[in-house]
Design a protein around this motif. Sequence first.
Motif, mmCIF file in Angstrom:
data_model
loop_
_atom_site.group_PDB
_atom_site.id
_atom_site.type_symbol
_atom_site.label_atom_id
_atom_site.label_comp_id
_atom_site.label_asym_id
_atom_site.label_seq_id
_atom_site.Cartn_x
_atom_site.Cartn_y
_atom_site.Cartn_z
ATOM 1 N N MET A 1 8.025 -9.367 -19.098
ATOM 2 C CA MET A 1 6.973 -9.316 -18.081
ATOM 3 C C MET A 1 7.231 -10.392 -17.041
ATOM 4 N N SER A 2 7.011 -10.071 -15.779
ATOM 5 C CA SER A 2 7.307 -11.027 -14.714
ATOM 6 C C SER A 2 6.357 -10.820 -13.537
ATOM 7 N N LEU A 3 6.514 -11.701 -12.555
ATOM 8 C CA LEU A 3 5.677 -11.627 -11.363
ATOM 9 C C LEU A 3 5.895 -10.339 -10.584
ATOM 10 N N THR A 4 7.025 -9.667 -10.809
ATOM 11 C CA THR A 4 7.257 -8.402 -10.107
ATOM 12 C C THR A 4 6.195 -7.367 -10.468
ATOM 13 N N GLU A 5 5.588 -7.504 -11.645
ATOM 14 C CA GLU A 5 4.496 -6.595 -12.015
ATOM 15 C C GLU A 5 3.293 -6.800 -11.098
ATOM 16 N N ASP A 6 3.022 -8.060 -10.771
ATOM 17 C CA ASP A 6 1.929 -8.334 -9.830
ATOM 18 C C ASP A 6 2.233 -7.722 -8.472
ATOM 19 N N LEU A 7 3.458 -7.895 -8.006
ATOM 20 C CA LEU A 7 3.830 -7.332 -6.713
ATOM 21 C C LEU A 7 3.744 -5.811 -6.741
ATOM 22 N N ASP A 8 4.173 -5.206 -7.834
ATOM 23 C CA ASP A 8 4.106 -3.738 -7.934
ATOM 24 C C ASP A 8 2.660 -3.255 -7.843
ATOM 25 N N LEU A 9 1.734 -4.002 -8.447
ATOM 26 C CA LEU A 9 0.319 -3.627 -8.347
ATOM 27 C C LEU A 9 -0.138 -3.630 -6.888
ATOM 28 N N ILE A 10 0.268 -4.643 -6.147
ATOM 29 C CA ILE A 10 -0.094 -4.734 -4.731
ATOM 30 C C ILE A 10 0.486 -3.558 -3.954
ATOM 31 N N LEU A 11 1.764 -3.257 -4.220
ATOM 32 C CA LEU A 11 2.453 -2.210 -3.459
ATOM 33 C C LEU A 11 1.984 -0.817 -3.839
ATOM 34 N N GLU A 12 1.547 -0.638 -5.080
ATOM 35 C CA GLU A 12 1.136 0.691 -5.546
ATOM 36 C C GLU A 12 -0.327 0.997 -5.250
ATOM 37 N N THR A 13 -1.146 -0.048 -5.119
ATOM 38 C CA THR A 13 -2.588 0.165 -4.937
ATOM 39 C C THR A 13 -3.099 -0.322 -3.589
ATOM 40 N N ALA A 14 -2.896 -1.600 -3.294
ATOM 41 C CA ALA A 14 -3.510 -2.180 -2.090
ATOM 42 C C ALA A 14 -2.926 -1.617 -0.807
ATOM 43 N N LEU A 15 -1.613 -1.672 -0.651
ATOM 44 C CA LEU A 15 -1.018 -1.259 0.621
ATOM 45 C C LEU A 15 -1.210 0.228 0.920
ATOM 46 N N SER A 326 0.232 -13.832 -12.424
ATOM 47 C CA SER A 326 -0.034 -15.043 -11.638
ATOM 48 C C SER A 326 -1.447 -15.566 -11.839
ATOM 49 N N GLY A 327 -2.389 -14.673 -12.172
ATOM 50 C CA GLY A 327 -3.782 -15.069 -12.315
ATOM 51 C C GLY A 327 -4.578 -15.012 -11.024
ATOM 52 N N ALA A 328 -3.944 -14.572 -9.946
ATOM 53 C CA ALA A 328 -4.648 -14.467 -8.662
ATOM 54 C C ALA A 328 -5.403 -13.141 -8.580
ATOM 55 N N VAL A 329 -6.161 -12.997 -7.504
ATOM 56 C CA VAL A 329 -6.943 -11.781 -7.263
ATOM 57 C C VAL A 329 -6.608 -11.254 -5.874
ATOM 58 N N VAL A 330 -6.501 -9.943 -5.755
ATOM 59 C CA VAL A 330 -6.294 -9.304 -4.453
ATOM 60 C C VAL A 330 -7.525 -8.493 -4.104
ATOM 61 N N ARG A 331 -8.032 -8.706 -2.915
ATOM 62 C CA ARG A 331 -9.112 -7.887 -2.359
ATOM 63 C C ARG A 331 -8.476 -6.941 -1.350
ATOM 64 N N TYR A 332 -8.760 -5.625 -1.473
ATOM 65 C CA TYR A 332 -8.202 -4.666 -0.528
ATOM 66 C C TYR A 332 -9.282 -3.696 -0.060
#
Length: 391
Positions: A1-15, A326-332
Amino acid sequence: MSLTEDLDLILETALPTDLSFRQIERAVIDNCISETRRYASEGSIEAFLMSAMRLLALPQNGHTRLIPNDAISVLPLRFVSVGRSVQVIGAPPGITAPRGKLIAVNGATLSQIEAIAEKFLAGTCQRKRVIGPILLAWPYALTRLGFSSNSGTTEYRVQGENGQITNLKVENGNTVPGSMLYPRNEHGKADPAWEPQTFVEFKDWQDLGLSIALPSFFDPSESALPKAISDAADHVRACSDKTLLIDVRGNTGGDFLLTMPLIDAISQSASKQIVVLVDKFTFSAAIVFVAILKHRLGNRLKLIGEEMGDGLTFFAEGGLLDLPMSGAVVRYSSAFHDWKNGTSDETTPADIAQQIVPAGELNLDRKWVARPAVEDAHGAFYQRILKGMNG
């Protein structure tokens, strides 16, 4: 598991969901994604977070942003924007820190730091002033922005109310969890853990008029706010002959639809002038509340304070993403709002589209930044405003 999972969540949902990204050139987005992916692959959490902040800030839609507060450690100082300045207003128990205006960090002026930090912060100038101060207490951010020192400490220059300058040095290793001093929904209060005790605060100032403070429209119980709004509406109808002051400073939003009974009561019953107090911590549903009132009341309503935290044309709704690594939160965002021209599109929820009105420009009738510890004490600020309205 790595930070790329966090990025994938952003790219698959938020953007894909957030229509505000359609305004940005694909090459610009791809460049930010590439940088963010590189830091994710390296496992550098703080570098990843700041790059993701920059990516999500591209549309300058304040409802869409990465919120690093839960994922980072900061130096034990609470900075808050007051007017155009940044103030040191708090520190954890046991930490002695001067109160006053922040002049410089490691020899760099605030204007220098803000100019470089701008691209990492989402939204209007006012929203940037709300969410930006955490960067001043985040050692990695100061390094990334180019304003760290080589001594392992961070030096702050603070000007007290008496004009005296104090230089405060803090060891970079002396940190506390970011959310301890910087709440996810920044409200500007000295106590970062502040929560409203009630949704409506009444005060009858006799001949001066009536004040109604509305600190929040966010009600997890989904029952307390409607009851409070109903009581407020009844109170307004019973005092229709009084000058009315409404305070939505620090109201970061919630569900404006639940406030419609109060809007109706004010529009139909209040016979005298009405003033609404706003500031940069007034957001989202609170701005909509003001917009509808202004549309209905026209020149009978006066706005006093400072520019609110967002404009009248924005993207909202959407959701939150918890980034597990990362433990951060994204608002979209997912829906278009246009309270300036009174328009909507297929993304605007039907119940909101039915209420949208062309409020035009919400220009301030009077600029006034209150000093909470002084002018709000014992209602002094309210009384000064009401006296000015009645004078």
